[in-house]
Design an enzyme around this catalytic site. Sequence first.
Site, short mmCIF file in Angstrom:
data_model
loop_
_atom_site.label_atom_id
_atom_site.label_comp_id
_atom_site.label_asym_id
_atom_site.label_seq_id
_atom_site.Cartn_x
_atom_site.Cartn_y
_atom_site.Cartn_z
N TYR A 67 36.98 20.21 146.25
CA TYR A 67 38.33 19.73 146.55
C TYR A 67 39.15 19.75 145.26
CZ TYR A 67 41.85 16.43 148.48
OH TYR A 67 42.99 15.81 148.92
N LYS A 99 38.76 23.49 149.19
CA LYS A 99 40.04 22.98 149.71
C LYS A 99 40.97 22.93 148.52
CE LYS A 99 41.95 18.84 152.07
NZ LYS A 99 43.26 18.86 151.45
N THR A 107 43.20 11.15 152.83
CA THR A 107 43.85 10.51 153.97
C THR A 107 43.00 9.38 154.54
OG1 THR A 107 44.90 12.62 154.48
CG2 THR A 107 44.94 10.96 156.21
#
Length: 305
Positions: A139, A167, A51
């Site tokens: 991630y 994550k 993001t």
Amino acid sequence: MDRNTVDWKGYIPAITTPFLENGEVDWEGWEELLHWLVDEGMHGLLVNGTTGEWFSQSVEEQKELFRTASKHVNNRIPVIVGCTAYTADQVVDLAKTASEVNVSGILVAPPPYVVPNEEEVFAYYEEISDRVDLPICIYNWPRGTNVDLSVDLLTRLAKLDKVVAVKNSTPDFGHFIKAFYAVKDEIRYFGFPMNDIGYEYVKNLGGDGTMGAGAILGRVHPDFYNYLWEGNKEEALKNGRKDAFLFSQFFNSDFSAKYGSPQSITKEALNLRGLPGGYPRKPILPLTEQEKEFVKVTLDEVEGI
């Protein structure tokens, strides 16, 4: 290091990086956004995840974002910084600055575009773990890396010295749950939806939280977890429904955008709320006027949920 080395839990948003129309970082807007996020009760911040558009920043811009985030958050909540790159050397270079400015840890995805096999992924993280001194959050980002880390591989990675969390942004929920049970006793596990299922897994089964996108609604997102920890399921799910509605209107199940790009949608939503979302940076383009109207309608509708 293991899951008990860090206190990461709850809602930790992957936050946007505001750019000016000319493409420069809006440093004043960045500072304002950081203070707003802390004041809205986030349980941590993730700087320069997907993001945050790390992929269109220079190395020095990435490092300066680390510095200013650490300075302005000032240890009030954990700050995790994205250090994803193409080589372990590049990750280690970013992690060195992250360590110098005293953030809580680093987030690292497998190198994008490369599509490494499992042994290559393991060797990549093993080298990083051996060379950095901060806790690592893995991630798993299949949409951005074209690699969905298997349960067996995540189990191996969880045993690396500096790895303390994952994550897991796999679109395969069955895989998500199998991996959770495989690693939950060793590392923290993020990616749970804010619904009945997520409530049960975090409240009673050992899950840790959500690393979501943008924190568009402010304290609505962390309040799912605040009420969960209090045992107030009704209020938790009330907040969770708002989060789920935004996701359903903006994104597909694989985290791609229903229109525009995820970053441009998130930034427009923040702008409409009077916050410094700013502009995306090329190659990401701003939304069209029609797409901006879609965002406005969604924000209007979520108020009634």
